[in-house]
Write an enzyme that holds these catalytic residues in place. Structure first.
Site, short mmCIF file in Angstrom:
data_model
loop_
_atom_site.label_atom_id
_atom_site.label_comp_id
_atom_site.label_asym_id
_atom_site.label_seq_id
_atom_site.Cartn_x
_atom_site.Cartn_y
_atom_site.Cartn_z
N SER A 127 3.86 5.62 2.38
CA SER A 127 2.82 5.23 3.34
C SER A 127 2.11 6.45 3.90
O SER A 127 2.67 7.55 3.97
CB SER A 127 3.42 4.44 4.49
OG SER A 127 4.05 3.29 4.02
N1 SAM Z 1 7.44 2.97 4.28
C1 SAM Z 1 7.63 3.31 2.90
C2 SAM Z 1 7.56 4.79 2.71
O1 SAM Z 1 7.42 5.50 3.70
O2 SAM Z 1 7.65 5.24 1.57
C3 SAM Z 1 6.60 2.71 2.01
C4 SAM Z 1 6.82 1.32 1.77
S1 SAM Z 1 5.75 0.64 0.55
C5 SAM Z 1 4.20 0.66 1.37
C6 SAM Z 1 6.29 -1.07 0.68
C7 SAM Z 1 7.60 -1.32 -0.01
O3 SAM Z 1 7.97 -2.68 0.24
C8 SAM Z 1 7.53 -1.19 -1.53
O4 SAM Z 1 8.48 -0.26 -1.94
C9 SAM Z 1 7.85 -2.59 -2.04
O5 SAM Z 1 8.57 -2.60 -3.24
C10 SAM Z 1 8.67 -3.14 -0.89
N2 SAM Z 1 8.75 -4.59 -0.82
C11 SAM Z 1 7.80 -5.54 -1.07
N3 SAM Z 1 8.29 -6.77 -0.88
C12 SAM Z 1 9.59 -6.63 -0.50
C13 SAM Z 1 10.63 -7.54 -0.16
N4 SAM Z 1 10.47 -8.86 -0.18
N5 SAM Z 1 11.84 -7.03 0.18
C14 SAM Z 1 12.05 -5.68 0.20
N6 SAM Z 1 11.11 -4.78 -0.11
C15 SAM Z 1 9.89 -5.24 -0.45
#
Ligand code: SAM
Length: 218
Positions: free
Chosen positions: A68
């Site tokens: 992010s």
């Molecule tokens: N905050 C993180 C970082 O600093 O790197 C970035 C997160 S990224 C924007 C969003 C993450 O949510 C992705 O890795 C995606 O695979 C995960 N994700 C999406 N749906 C999900 C779910 N139902 N359960 C767990 N993780 C999920």
């Protein structure tokens, strides 16, 4: 992923500038800014891309996902009002950068990721760089009932709505921060659990996250 753990004057200087940039953009919580100033964001990048690590941008981390944007991480973290010892559920571990910021603030973090490669990589990398959380692999759109209730819940992917099941996993006085909208844009929503049955919901700025994919999401 970084091949070596070197935090030189160059990276430290770049991190300091990033903190000032976030301050200028309106992040006011000094504890959050201090945490951003401490976590070596370049450790989450391949060394070839270290020059990108302290720009205020999201960056690809593989498997179609991104680390992010620092502003977004700081914005969501500020809304959580983390207190020392808070039990925090993070949905969407991704690179683990947000996880490290929460840990720097003294939270006990339970974090869940649905992509197995990311889960495996991040649950190995974070302890290696000195950050210890509880890692889970699976669909976080249902929260993690087993360890509930939580003081705070943060969702780092865009949801179509606020999953009812997550609200039930908040302590009274607890806060949920979740981006809600369609696939193009989401409003940042905070929900405060006021009592057993009552919740206060506030809608804030617009962001663009990758989708929250799962049983209670897309
Ligand atoms: N905050 C993180 C970082 O600093 O790197 C970035 C997160 S990224 C924007 C969003 C993450 O949510 C992705 O890795 C995606 O695979 C995960 N994700 C999406 N749906 C999900 C779910 N139902 N359960 C767990 N993780 C999920």
């Amino acid at each position: 992923m970084a091949h070596k753990l070197v935090d030189s004057y160059r990276e430290k200087g770049a991190r300091k500038k990033l903190v000032e940039l976030l301050r200028d953009r309106g992040i006011a919580d000094e504890k959050v800014l201090k945490a951003i100033g401490k976590v070596p964001r370049h450790y989450f990048f391949d060394e070839t891309f270290w020059t990108q690590a302290y720009k205020d941008i999201a960056f690809p981390i593989g498997d179609g996902q991104t680390i992010s944007q620092p502003y977004t991480v700081a914005y969501q973290t500020e809304l959580l009002h983390i207190k020392l010892g808070d039990k925090v559920l993070e949905i969407g571990t991704g690179s683990g950068y947000q996880t490290c910021i929460l840990l720097e603030l003294g939270a006990k973090v339970y974090t869940i990721e649905r992509q197995e490669n990311l889960y495996k990589r991040t649950s190995q990398v974070l302890p290696h760089i000195g950050y210890h959380a509880e890692f889970f692999f699976g669909d976080g759109s249902k929260g993690i009932a087993e360890f509930a209730p939580y003081d705070k819940i943060i969702v780092t992917a865009g949801a179509p709505l606020v999953p009812e099941i997550m609200l039930k996993q908040l302590k009274i006085g607890g806060i949920l921060v979740i981006p809600v909208g369609d696939e193009n844009s989401q409003k940042m929503i905070t929900v405060l659990r006021v009592s057993e049955k009552d919740y206060e919901r506030i809608s804030l700025d617009t962001f663009r996250f990758v989708p929250l994919v799962g049983e209670k999401a897309w």
